[in-house]
Design an enzyme around this catalytic site. Structure first.
Site, PDB file in Angstrom:
ATOM      1  N   GLU A 129      17.818 -17.438 -72.694  1.00 16.31           N
ATOM      2  CA  GLU A 129      18.699 -18.078 -71.712  1.00 16.31           C
ATOM      3  C   GLU A 129      18.498 -19.591 -71.629  1.00 16.31           C
ATOM      4  OE1 GLU A 129      19.563 -14.517 -68.576  1.00 16.31           O
ATOM      5  OE2 GLU A 129      17.667 -15.595 -68.311  1.00 16.31           O
TER       6      GLU A 129
HETATM    7  N1  IFG Z   1      17.333 -11.929 -67.854  1.00 19.60           N
HETATM    8  C1  IFG Z   1      16.248 -12.900 -67.888  1.00 19.60           C
HETATM    9  C2  IFG Z   1      15.042 -12.585 -67.031  1.00 19.60           C
HETATM   10  C3  IFG Z   1      15.386 -11.871 -65.739  1.00 19.60           C
HETATM   11  C4  IFG Z   1      16.243 -10.659 -66.062  1.00 19.60           C
HETATM   12  C5  IFG Z   1      16.447  -9.791 -64.836  1.00 19.60           C
HETATM   13  C6  IFG Z   1      15.472 -11.858 -69.974  1.00 19.60           C
HETATM   14  C7  IFG Z   1      14.859 -12.030 -71.329  1.00 19.60           C
HETATM   15  C8  IFG Z   1      17.538 -11.123 -66.646  1.00 19.60           C
HETATM   16  N2  IFG Z   1      15.782 -12.999 -69.279  1.00 19.60           N
HETATM   17  O1  IFG Z   1      15.689 -10.750 -69.534  1.00 19.60           O
HETATM   18  O2  IFG Z   1      14.371 -13.808 -66.718  1.00 19.60           O
HETATM   19  O3  IFG Z   1      16.028 -12.738 -64.821  1.00 19.60           O
HETATM   20  O4  IFG Z   1      16.949  -8.528 -65.183  1.00 19.60           O
END
Ligand code: IFG
Length: 522
Positions: A333
């Site tokens: 992200e």
């Molecule tokens: N995606 C984000 C996490 C977390 C997650 C919550 C990943 C690799 C959503 N990154 O999962 O930091 O916020 O379900």
């Protein structure tokens, strides 16, 4: 006696090939715990005419090198509940549990054989990992009250059996996000103890994010003084581990046969660091501390050299106190990092991980930046196609499978689940079970899979009870998918075994979610 012989004869009708315990009418009478193992072993041969009973005279006998730590774990579990001394002795000396070598080579580096005789339970393995795994099985062969922290009445029986077992994948992991909400060392150790009971062998600690920096870095003290002072929701305090506390968590995990993988997420998810040091921001201004739950708004300053001094100091200090081979650099992200800068960043950082003797694990986005086939992409997507991951797999990279819509433990079970999120969908227990890691991603075959890991993100998770509600029973599902042969994948056979864990979790005080999909044993 005739009935017993008949039972034994029928019981011998175990299909050794697929290794499953064939349950037929006669075997239905087989001791229940033999039919309640999670993960399901490769081969279980009941010996209904044999029962072993642990007594006050029992000893835990070491008949091979490096078996003391597994022995100490077994003693730690059984001494409080049985009240027995269970001395750990060198050499075979009679009644009790024997940890020895000489395992069938089929068991490989992490497998074991467990053979029950009237006098002894013999666990043969070629490594401490094998003995830890055999002990996890032995614990489940004993009555649930063996898990109690206080003295319980016996008898402490183990049903006769010959078990030969070894894992489908090397990596069976659990991740805990201690950044969104901070958990004390004791809370972390509690979770480590709970996952160890299911042959999980890697514990991934998500130690930094926008909301918190959770591990002391001596060369950058503000990271914890400022970056470790708050969390989601705004609680303040010393919400971080000193390096000694981290060493203690690592040692505790090792005493359960578990390797810690530290993660410092970069170049995104970095607000806590950028709130701690102005020089980590391109505009030279500290960011405010963040206690919300948005993602994707932060990025290290890719073209400032000090960024790479910071990264190197973190990797150097943490690698020095991490015996495990792996260092997780996050990489997910990075929505505020231009693509070209992301590639630049990874090209400068991946060699630093190698310089300090570690192998990189990262959320799968990073894999497009390198042709290095030794690094490990952790797939967390919700699709069954990812061209970059498939290309890497075909080059030889091993993929760590964590599909969010299958095995993210922070996903709500159903719309009534108060805790958790639902961006990847609702994940009931059967959903978490209904996939094959070796055939899930197009272009990623069994041989390209390193294993399965179940992440628990903690935006909405604050207590051990919250952790347990989301992790149990789905973490044992991940453990089964990571350990047991693909051939035994069958919900109707698995669900009763999962349900049989309920009485153990009640004894242990695990706050599990009693899904209506699972036939919970009373
Ligand atoms: N995606 C984000 C996490 C977390 C997650 C919550 C990943 C690799 C959503 N990154 O999962 O930091 O916020 O379900």
């Amino acid at each position: 006696m005739k009935a017993k012989r008949l039972q034994a004869a029928l019981a011998a009708l175990v299909i050794a090939g697929s290794g499953v315990l064939v349950t037929n009418t006669a075997e239905a009478a087989a001791p229940t715990t033999l039919q309640e193992l999670v993960p399901q072993p490769v081969q279980v041969q009941p010996r209904p005419d044999i029962t072993f009973t642990l007594t006050a005279a029992s000893k835990i006998q070491l008949a091979t090198r490096d078996a003391r730590k597994p022995a100490e774990l077994l003693a730690k579990v059984l001494r409080p509940s049985t009240g027995y001394a269970l001395p750990i002795t060198d050499g075979v000396s009679g009644a009790g549990v024997v940890l020895t070598g000489g395992a069938d080579p089929k068991t490989g580096p992490e497998g074991y054989q467990l053979d029950v005789t009237p006098e002894q339970v013999v666990i043969r393995a070629s490594s401490p990992a094998g003995h830890f795994n055999g002990i996890a099985t032995l614990r489940q062969l004993l009555p649930p009250k063996a898990e109690a922290k206080t003295r319980q009445p016996g008898p402490w029986t183990v049903p006769g059996a010959s078990i030969l077992d070894h894992p489908r994948y090397h990596h069976r992991g659990a991740m805990l996000d201690v950044s969104r909400h901070f958990f004390t060392p004791d809370q972390v150790k509690r979770y480590v103890d709970q996952i160890a009971a299911f042959k999980i062998n890697y514990f991934h600690l998500h130690l930094s994010d926008d909301q918190g920096w959770r591990l002391e870095i001596k060369s950058w003290p503000e990271l914890t003084r400022i970056g470790g002072s708050t969390e989601v929701g705004g609680r303040t305090g010393k919400l971080f581990y000193t390096q000694d506390q981290y060493r203690d968590i690592v040692a505790h995990a090792a005493s359960r046969g578990i390797t810690v993988i530290p993660e410092f997420d970069m170049p995104g998810h970095t607000n806590a660091a950028q709130a701690s040091y102005a020089e980590l921001n391109c505009d030279g201004k500290k960011r405010p501390l963040y206690t919300g739950t948005e993602v994707g708004f932060s990025s290290l300053c890719i073209n400032n050299d000090i960024t790479y001094k910071f990264v190197e100091d973190v990797i150097r200090e943490v690698s020095a106190i991490t015996p495990g081979l792996y260092f997780h650099i996050g990489g997910d992200e990075a929505l505020s990092t231009p693509d070209a800068d992301y590639v630049t960043f990874m090209n400068r950082v991946l060699p630093i991980v190698e310089k300090y003797g570690k192998t990189t694990v990262g959320w799968h986005e990073f894999i497009k930046t390198t042709k290095d086939t030794t690094v490990i992409p952790q797939f967390w997507g919700t699709t069954t196609t990812d061209a970059n991951v498939a290309a890497a797999a075909q080059r030889g990279n091993k993929v760590l499978m964590s599909p969010a819509n299958r095995i993210y433990l922070d996903m709500k079970y159903d719309k009534n689940t108060k805790l958790g999120l639902d961006w990847a969908g609702l994940v009931e227990v059967r959903d978490a079970y209904s996939w094959n890691p070796g055939a899930y991603l197009n272009g990623v075959t069994e041989a390209n899979v390193r294993g399965v890991e179940a992440p628990l993100w903690t935006e909405t998770i604050r207590t051990s009870a919250d952790i347990e509600y989301m992790a149990f029973p789905r973490l044992p599902v991940a453990a089964e998918l990571g350990w047991s042969p693909a051939a035994v994948h069958d919900w109707d056979r698995f669900a009763p075994r999962l349900g049989a864990q309920g009485p153990r979790w009640k004894v242990q005080g695990v706050n599990f979610y009693a899904s209506t999909q699972v036939p919970w044993k009373r």
